[in-house]
Design an enzyme around this catalytic site. Sequence first.
Site, PDB file in Angstrom:
ATOM      1  N   GLY A  13       0.904  -0.639  -0.316  1.00 54.19           N
ATOM      2  CA  GLY A  13      -0.087   0.317  -0.058  1.00 54.19           C
ATOM      3  C   GLY A  13       0.733   1.288  -0.246  1.00 54.19           C
ATOM      4  O   GLY A  13       0.520   2.188  -0.097  1.00 54.19           O
ATOM      5  N   SER A  19       1.756   8.647   1.477  1.00 58.34           N
ATOM      6  CA  SER A  19       1.063   7.057   1.990  1.00 58.34           C
ATOM      7  C   SER A  19       1.391   6.662   3.949  1.00 58.34           C
ATOM      8  O   SER A  19       2.522   6.837   4.098  1.00 58.34           O
ATOM      9  CB  SER A  19       1.441   5.795   1.289  1.00 58.34           C
ATOM     10  OG  SER A  19       1.529   6.105   0.023  1.00 58.34           O
ATOM     11  N   VAL A  66      -3.774  -6.834  -6.242  1.00 54.57           N
ATOM     12  CA  VAL A  66      -4.678  -7.492  -4.990  1.00 54.57           C
ATOM     13  C   VAL A  66      -5.854  -8.461  -5.473  1.00 54.57           C
ATOM     14  O   VAL A  66      -6.783  -9.131  -4.381  1.00 54.57           O
ATOM     15  CB  VAL A  66      -4.849  -6.831  -3.731  1.00 54.57           C
ATOM     16  CG1 VAL A  66      -3.772  -6.780  -2.439  1.00 54.57           C
ATOM     17  CG2 VAL A  66      -5.949  -5.690  -3.482  1.00 54.57           C
ATOM     18  N   ALA A  96     -12.153   3.118  -4.629  1.00 57.29           N
ATOM     19  CA  ALA A  96     -13.309   2.555  -5.069  1.00 57.29           C
ATOM     20  C   ALA A  96     -14.035   3.731  -5.652  1.00 57.29           C
ATOM     21  O   ALA A  96     -12.955   4.512  -6.135  1.00 57.29           O
ATOM     22  CB  ALA A  96     -14.279   3.353  -3.795  1.00 57.29           C
ATOM     23  N   TYR A 156     -18.336   9.646   2.327  1.00 59.25           N
ATOM     24  CA  TYR A 156     -17.701   8.457   2.700  1.00 59.25           C
ATOM     25  C   TYR A 156     -18.178   7.021   2.402  1.00 59.25           C
ATOM     26  O   TYR A 156     -18.105   6.309   1.222  1.00 59.25           O
ATOM     27  CB  TYR A 156     -16.989   7.890   4.344  1.00 59.25           C
ATOM     28  CG  TYR A 156     -15.437   7.351   4.340  1.00 59.25           C
ATOM     29  CD1 TYR A 156     -14.522   7.965   4.302  1.00 59.25           C
ATOM     30  CD2 TYR A 156     -15.763   6.072   5.068  1.00 59.25           C
ATOM     31  CE1 TYR A 156     -13.342   6.936   4.154  1.00 59.25           C
ATOM     32  CE2 TYR A 156     -14.318   5.174   5.537  1.00 59.25           C
ATOM     33  CZ  TYR A 156     -13.600   6.109   4.980  1.00 59.25           C
ATOM     34  OH  TYR A 156     -12.600   4.912   4.743  1.00 59.25           O
ATOM     35  N   LYS A 163     -15.156  -0.750   5.700  1.00 56.67           N
ATOM     36  CA  LYS A 163     -14.471  -0.940   6.267  1.00 56.67           C
ATOM     37  C   LYS A 163     -14.756  -1.399   7.457  1.00 56.67           C
ATOM     38  O   LYS A 163     -14.538  -2.072   8.780  1.00 56.67           O
ATOM     39  CB  LYS A 163     -14.302   1.074   6.997  1.00 56.67           C
ATOM     40  CG  LYS A 163     -13.206   1.931   6.148  1.00 56.67           C
ATOM     41  CD  LYS A 163     -11.883   0.905   5.487  1.00 56.67           C
ATOM     42  CE  LYS A 163     -10.844   2.214   5.148  1.00 56.67           C
ATOM     43  NZ  LYS A 163      -9.592   1.179   5.095  1.00 56.67           N
ATOM     44  N   THR A 195      -3.839  11.904   1.796  1.00 55.69           N
ATOM     45  CA  THR A 195      -2.703  11.023   0.532  1.00 55.69           C
ATOM     46  C   THR A 195      -3.709  11.218  -0.657  1.00 55.69           C
ATOM     47  O   THR A 195      -4.563  11.860  -0.797  1.00 55.69           O
ATOM     48  CB  THR A 195      -3.536   9.836   1.238  1.00 55.69           C
ATOM     49  OG1 THR A 195      -4.662   8.999   1.650  1.00 55.69           O
ATOM     50  CG2 THR A 195      -2.281   9.558   3.109  1.00 55.69           C
ATOM     51  N   LEU A 196      -3.117  10.372  -1.656  1.00 53.30           N
ATOM     52  CA  LEU A 196      -4.360  10.141  -2.958  1.00 53.30           C
ATOM     53  C   LEU A 196      -5.148   9.887  -2.593  1.00 53.30           C
ATOM     54  O   LEU A 196      -6.439  10.029  -3.568  1.00 53.30           O
ATOM     55  CB  LEU A 196      -3.421   9.100  -3.499  1.00 53.30           C
ATOM     56  CG  LEU A 196      -2.802   9.643  -5.379  1.00 53.30           C
ATOM     57  CD1 LEU A 196      -2.134  10.477  -5.185  1.00 53.30           C
ATOM     58  CD2 LEU A 196      -1.448   8.412  -5.229  1.00 53.30           C
TER      59      LEU A 196
END
Length: 257
Positions: A13, A19, A66, A96, A156, A163, A195-196
Amino acid sequence: MGLMDGKSGLIFGVANDHSLAWHIADNLHREGAKLGFTHLPPPKMENRVRKLAEPIGAKCIVPCDVADEDSIAAAFHQARETMGPLDFFVHAIAFANRDALAEPFYKTSREDFLQAMHISAYSLVALCRIGLEHMREGASIVALTYFGSEKVIPGYNIMGVCKAALESSVRYLAAELGREKKIRVNAVSAGPVRTLSAMGVSGFSKMLDHYPEKAPLARNIEPDEVGKAGMYLLSDLSSGVTGEVHYVDAGYNIIGW
Ligand code: NAD
């Protein structure tokens, strides 16, 4: 003496130096761990990871998507070849469709739902299933999650549902792998960090503004705080801890108003 001297593991990751996986890796490296890194297959991604990982003496840098079982198997195989049986791995992976995140949750298509679940939640199960034979007895696994699993956080959406599945998977995996091979499985629930991936969450800047107003520590977290907590959960300092979701969110999750 470093806390991770003699231990080796694989980091899934890292996309760049923002990251969260990189901050965990940095702490592990400083405590003496030997590290391998995976990157998404395109050469552009490999170059970015290589630039970060080589200066800290990475033992292997391998492609891994993955969503592809053969790719996961090859990554673990190569890591084992170069580092021997692994003492830990980090799962810091989520994806996503950006448009799906921007839409109201009830409009999520079946395709977008399954893709997000596949990459963001099922991947932890796949890494455990395929990686198990390459893990040492007593190894430790850490995944990254967010509070949107428990409460509705605007924007989200599908990732909150992913999650929730990820955190539940952490508990089931911890129960089984603990008995089978004394392997611990935990999650760090991080407060918002730019982050990205975070940039794909619509209204992310509002989240960053909201935390200092509500969190007990009256601030956002530093990414290195996630790095330190990840290192703790992968080290023997947390030898009695498994199946937990450990918050690194300046206390935000305890506030009810
Ligand atoms: P990031 O963009 O740096 O990392 C996400 C990683 O997922 C990237 O390295 C990307 O290559 C990888 N990835 C995506 N699809 C993949 C696939 N098919 N196969 C392999 N790798 C794939 O962003 P980040 O914020 O560091 O995210 C790491 C983890 O932390 C994620 O699980 C994220 O949900 C979680 N998290 C982030 C925050 C935050 O505010 N940034 C907060 C809480 C939890």
